[in-house]
Design an enzyme around this catalytic site. Structure first.
Site, short mmCIF file in Angstrom:
data_model
loop_
_atom_site.label_atom_id
_atom_site.label_comp_id
_atom_site.label_asym_id
_atom_site.label_seq_id
_atom_site.Cartn_x
_atom_site.Cartn_y
_atom_site.Cartn_z
N ALA A 1 0.83 -1.21 0.00
CA ALA A 1 0.00 0.00 0.00
C ALA A 1 0.87 1.26 0.00
O ALA A 1 1.93 1.28 0.63
CB ALA A 1 -0.90 0.00 1.23
N ASP A 2 0.43 2.29 -0.72
CA ASP A 2 1.10 3.58 -0.55
C ASP A 2 0.27 4.40 0.45
O ASP A 2 -0.77 3.94 0.93
CB ASP A 2 1.30 4.30 -1.90
N SER A 3 0.74 5.61 0.76
CA SER A 3 0.09 6.41 1.80
C SER A 3 -1.39 6.64 1.49
O SER A 3 -2.24 6.59 2.37
CB SER A 3 0.77 7.77 1.93
N ASP B 1 -3.33 4.78 -0.37
CA ASP B 1 -4.08 3.53 -0.19
C ASP B 1 -4.51 3.36 1.26
O ASP B 1 -5.62 2.92 1.54
CB ASP B 1 -3.21 2.31 -0.59
#
Lengths: 77, 247
Positions: free
Chosen positions: A35-37, A39
């Protein structure tokens, strides 16, 4: 009511496009589940809707693993 | 029509440029939430004009500088409308003064409404837009935010801030199908500019290659473009609508 872990797992699988087997309690959203921020922000939004609760920005920042989220949700129920 | 069936929220839409933007979005098919801070009667007139076009519209009071007020506004809009496709951050004030005479309160008022207000409204609509996987955020900046302008340190700082905010939010939200652009109007005839002296007005006219002042319609047309599919491949941009004043 379905188990909290089950419901969280379903959202994580849908949102992050990962296999159900990967969604373990100790799995980190960012490090293990890709996940990125943004997400994570979306994930928190969906958890809020799923469990009908509001998660403050301060609390949301502390949720880094699947277990963190499950425990947080259980603690507010 | 470019915006058939879209749902929009326009701040500061009871008069001036904001009013014209709200009306033009409606002419292009959008349903519009008309935000106002103080002029309820004027906001209701705008609502009636939009409803006469056959679109849904309602007035909603909110001081955009107040976060609780902004949260409540966006909540009401999402209850009334099924989605928010278009957010136009237009609300703004001026408290002009030379830097040496500018009071701290004049600085704070302008920064709070014109810059913090854009931050708060953008943050609030981002949630529904992220869920929709689409959205158009259009910030009304000003050409003086690019060029600077004596007597408007507070206003210029806020508008330059809006341009930077536009670029940053554009980068953050691009992956979610949300575009964020700014419009920088030049000298547009409105309530806010009518207070300027004739001397200042003629001095400004001499700097405009298209040799006329802008009309709110000139701004509304560009906002409509940015709200439409025609601008799908643009984000983070600031479009100058100033008759060529700043190139």
């Amino acid at each position: 009511m379905a188990d909290v872990l089950e419901r969280v797992t379903k959202i994580v699988v849908d949102r992050l496009n990962v296999e159900e087997a990967e969604v373990k309690l100790e799995a980190s959203f960012k490090d293990d589940l890709g996940a990125d921020s943004l997400d994570v922000v979306e994930l928190v939004m969906e958890l809020e809707d799923e469990f009908g609760m509001e998660i403050s920005d301060d609390d949301a920042e502390k949720l880094s693993t699947v277990g963190d989220a499950v425990n947080y949700i259980k603690s507010t129920m | 029509m470019l915006l058939e069936g879209k749902y929009a929220l326009v701040t500061g839409a009871s008069r001036g440029i904001g009013k014209e933007i709200a009306l033009e979005l409606a002419r292009q098919g959008a349903h519009v939430a008309v935000n106002y801070a103080g002029s309820e009667a004027k906001a209701n007139e705008v609502v009636e004009e939009i409803q006469a076009l056959g679109r849904d519209a309602f007035a909603i009071q909110c001081d955009v500088a107040n976060s609780d007020s902004v949260t409540a506004m966006v909540k009401s809009v999402t209850e009334r409308f099924p989605r928010i496709d278009i957010m136009v951050n237009n609300a703004g004030i001026t408290r002009d003064n030379l830097l040496m005479r500018m009071k701290e309160s004049e600085w704070d008022d302008v920064i709070n409404t014109n810059l913090k207000g854009v931050f708060l409204c953008t943050k609030a609509v981002t949630r529904p837009m992220m869920k929709q996987r689409s959205g158009r955020i259009i910030n009304i900046a000003s050409i003086v935010g690019v060029s600077g302008n004596a007597g408007q340190a507070n206003y210029v700082a806020a508008k330059a801030g809006v341009i930077g905010l536009t670029k940053t939010v554009a980068k953050e939200l691009a992956s979610r199908g949300i575009t964020v652009n700014a419009v920088a109007p030049g000298f547009i005839t409105s309530d806010m500019t009518e207070t300027l002296t004739d001397e200042i007005q003629s001095a400004m006219l001499s700097q405009i290659p298209l040799s006329r002042f802008g009309d709110p319609k000139d701004v509304a047309g560009v906002v409509t473009f940015l709200a439409s599919e025609a601008s799908a491949y643009m984000t983070g941009q600031t479009l100058h609508v100033d008759g060529g004043m700043v190139m």
